[in-house]
Structures are given as structure tokens and as C-alpha cells.
Design an enzyme around this catalytic site. Structure first.
Site, PDB file in Angstrom:
ATOM      1  N   ARG A 156      -0.205  -9.545  13.201  1.00  0.00           N
ATOM      2  CA  ARG A 156      -0.984  -8.456  12.270  1.00  0.00           C
ATOM      3  C   ARG A 156      -1.558  -8.933  11.259  1.00  0.00           C
ATOM      4  NH1 ARG A 156       4.296  -5.176  11.284  1.00  0.00           N
ATOM      5  NH2 ARG A 156       2.945  -4.248   9.647  1.00  0.00           N
ATOM      6  N   ARG A 173      10.886  -1.094  11.178  1.00  0.00           N
ATOM      7  CA  ARG A 173       9.978  -0.955  12.101  1.00  0.00           C
ATOM      8  C   ARG A 173       9.933  -1.976  13.192  1.00  0.00           C
ATOM      9  NH1 ARG A 173       4.501   0.274   9.274  1.00  0.00           N
ATOM     10  NH2 ARG A 173       3.691  -1.006  10.860  1.00  0.00           N
ATOM     11  N   ARG A 179     -10.118  -0.246   8.569  1.00  0.00           N
ATOM     12  CA  ARG A 179      -9.523  -1.455   8.913  1.00  0.00           C
ATOM     13  C   ARG A 179     -10.338  -2.458   9.477  1.00  0.00           C
ATOM     14  NH1 ARG A 179      -3.665  -0.199   9.060  1.00  0.00           N
ATOM     15  NH2 ARG A 179      -2.475  -2.095   9.453  1.00  0.00           N
ATOM     16  N   LYS A 182       0.704  -1.271  -0.102  1.00  0.00           N
ATOM     17  CA  LYS A 182       0.019  -0.099  -0.034  1.00  0.00           C
ATOM     18  C   LYS A 182       0.716   1.266   0.120  1.00  0.00           C
ATOM     19  CE  LYS A 182      -2.028  -1.130   3.877  1.00  0.00           C
ATOM     20  NZ  LYS A 182      -1.369  -2.607   4.130  1.00  0.00           N
ATOM     21  N   ARG A 186      11.589  -5.192   5.009  1.00  0.00           N
ATOM     22  CA  ARG A 186      11.035  -3.889   4.782  1.00  0.00           C
ATOM     23  C   ARG A 186      12.309  -3.065   5.474  1.00  0.00           C
ATOM     24  NH1 ARG A 186       5.165  -2.090   5.617  1.00  0.00           N
ATOM     25  NH2 ARG A 186       5.376  -2.461   7.836  1.00  0.00           N
TER      26      ARG A 186
END
Ligand code: ADP
Ligand code: ADP
Ligand code: ZN
Length: 227
Positions: free
Chosen positions: A179, A168, A96, A21, A135
Site C-alpha cells: 500500500r 483491519r 488517490r 487522515k 492500528r
């Protein structure tokens, strides 16, 4: 919501954690001339500046749970009331839950506005795990890279602005797995919600970054949303 004499354009990027996203929002902002409203980024800003909201949100974020709707909706509505949202917004990570989607629909409907499209990036569980574990994000401009799948030109440096990249804390494997579960349970029902409103555009998110971009452009053209 800002006062305007024209109809603003609101887009939603839907997809599990790591679906791409943020990566796609980066070019979409320029392409459509719209700001990105990323609820995760807004929460991280609150945590960094130690606001009351940040302190309430942190424990949910650390465990990979969703922050309660009431807090999330209020924060996003506050963001939407700022002047830079007068032409609309690209939502990344919001809504969400069905409750958030209904609240957004209601807020827009008060002005006679609605969502233009929901771009749903479809990526299987195993790929999401792989993407999040590699990431790297720019500490300054939000540029997003992947150690192997989308590496920066120089290790640890952002291609766009040259600043340092970081990982992160909630991208560690235990939190990532939760998650993804939370996504399946609480966010995946939004696919049906938007499909029933004829707003859902399914995109194969496993393709390359460039191929996903082409597919999104195609979906926007179908809906007459090209600039
Ligand atoms: P990702 O882009 O990897 O899916 P985000 O940056 O969007 O992650 O979100 C990070 C965390 O912030 C989430 O795990 C959750 O705790 C919180 N969060 C972000 N957006 C929302 C939302 N719309 N509703 C509830 N919690 C949210
Ligand atoms: P989200 O915002 O949905 O959580 P990101 O845009 O942050 O996802 O992407 C998650 C990770 O996957 C990042 O490391 C990013 O560089 C990488 N990535 C994004 N899109 C692709 C793609 N199409 N192919 C391979 N890697 C991708
Ligand atoms: Zn950068």
C-alpha cells in the site's frame, strides 16, 4: 451534487496509509460541521453488504492495490449527491490518482465550485509501517487508536462509545508495504498537482495527534476556513 444556494466547502486530507487522515478527520468534522467522505470506508461497507461493487473492489483491497478509477469516482460522486453533503465534505483517502483529482475538479467546476485546501500529512515510510501495524479501529463509531502510540483507556474498547476495537485485515505487514509503494507511485504525484493549483498545505504528520491538530488549524486560518 446537491442543489444549494451557497458555496459548499470541500477539503482534502492527503497522506500515505497510516498518516493520520482518519484521526484528524474525526475532530475536523465537528470543527467545520462537515461530513467525512472516506472512500476506504465506503468500499468496506460495500464489501460487508456484498454488493456488486464490493465484490469487484475486494481483490484490490486485499492486495493493497487501488480500485480502478471508474468504480471509485462513481461511488464517491454518488455519496456526494446525498443531502448531508450539501455544505461540503472532508475527503479522506480520495482522490488517490491524478485521474480521480481531475474528475473531482470537473464535477465541482460544473457548479462553479472548487477545493478549498489540501491538507498533506507528511510521514516517512518507517513510521507509516509502525502506525498501521498497531492500528485498532472501533467497529461502531470509527474511532481510531494505536496499541502504543495512541492507546485507548481500556484495551480493546473504544474511548468514545465503549464498543469493541478490531484490526483491519489489510493492515498486515505484506499488504501494508505494498500500500505504501502504491501510494508513492500513484498518489504522491497529487502533491505536485495541487501545489500547481496553490492548494497544498504541508503538515508535519510525525508530531503528536494534538500538535498535528494545531498545525491544521493554523493552515485553515491562513486560508480563512475557520468556522
Ligand atoms: P488507509 O486509510 O489506511 O490509507 P483506506 O481505508 O483509505 O486505507 O483504503 C483501503 C483500500 O481501499 C485501499 O488500499 C484501496 O484498495 C481502496 N481505496 C480506498 N480509497 C481508494 C481510492 N480513492 N481509489 C482507489 N482505491 C481506493
Ligand atoms: P489514515 O487514515 O491516514 O490511514 P489513521 O488516522 O487511521 O491513518 O492512523 C493510523 C494509525 O496511527 C492509528 O493507529 C492512529 O491511532 C495512529 N496515529 C494517527 N495519528 C498519529 C500521531 N500523530 N501520532 C501517533 N500515532 C498516530
Ligand atoms: Zn467507538
Amino acid at each position: 451534487m446537491p442543489d444549494t444556494i451557497f458555496t459548499p466547502t470541500y477539503l482534502i486530507l492527503l497522506g500515505g496509509p497510516g498518516a493520520g487522515k482518519g484521526t484528524q478527520a474525526q475532530w475536523l468534522m465537528v470543527y467545520l460541521g462537515l461530513v467525512r467522505v472516506a472512500s476506504g470506508d465506503l468500499f468496506r461497507e460495500h464489501v460487508r453488504s456484498r454488493t456488486e461493487l464490493g465484490q469487484s473492489a475486494q481483490r484490490y483491497m486485499d492486495s493493497g492495490e487501488l480500485v480502478p478509477d471508474e468504480l471509485t469516482i462513481a461511488m464517491v460522486m454518488d455519496r456526494l449527491s446525498r443531502a448531508d453533503c450539501r455544505y461540503g465534505a472532508i475527503f479522506d483517502g480520495f482522490p488517490r490518482t491524478v485521474g480521480q483529482a481531475e474528475a473531482l475538479d470537473c464535477a465541482l467546476a460544473e457548479h462553479g465550485w472548487r477545493i478549498a485546501t489540501v491538507i498533506d500529512l507528511q510521514v516517512p515510510f518507517a513510521t507509516l509501517m509502525e502506525r498501521l501495524s498497531g492500528r485498532w479501529i472501533c467497529s461502531v463509531c470509527g474511532g481510531t487508536f494505536h496499541a502504543t502510540m495512541n492507546p485507548p483507556r481500556e484495551v480493546g474498547r473504544c474511548d468514545f462509545c465503549g464498543n469493541a476495537l478490531y484490526q483491519r485485515t489489510d493492515d498486515k505487514p505484506e499488504t501494508v508495504a505494498n500500500r505504501i509503494q502504491v501510494y508513492m507511485r500513484q498518489t504522491a504525484p497529487l502533491e505536485l498537482y495541487y501545489q500547481q493549483r496553490d492548494l497544498l498545505d504541508l503538515i508535519d504528520g510525525t508530531q503528536s495527534v494534538a500538535a498535528v491538530q494545531v498545525a491544521i488549524r493554523g493552515a485553515l486560518t491562513q486560508r480563512r476556513l475557520h468556522p
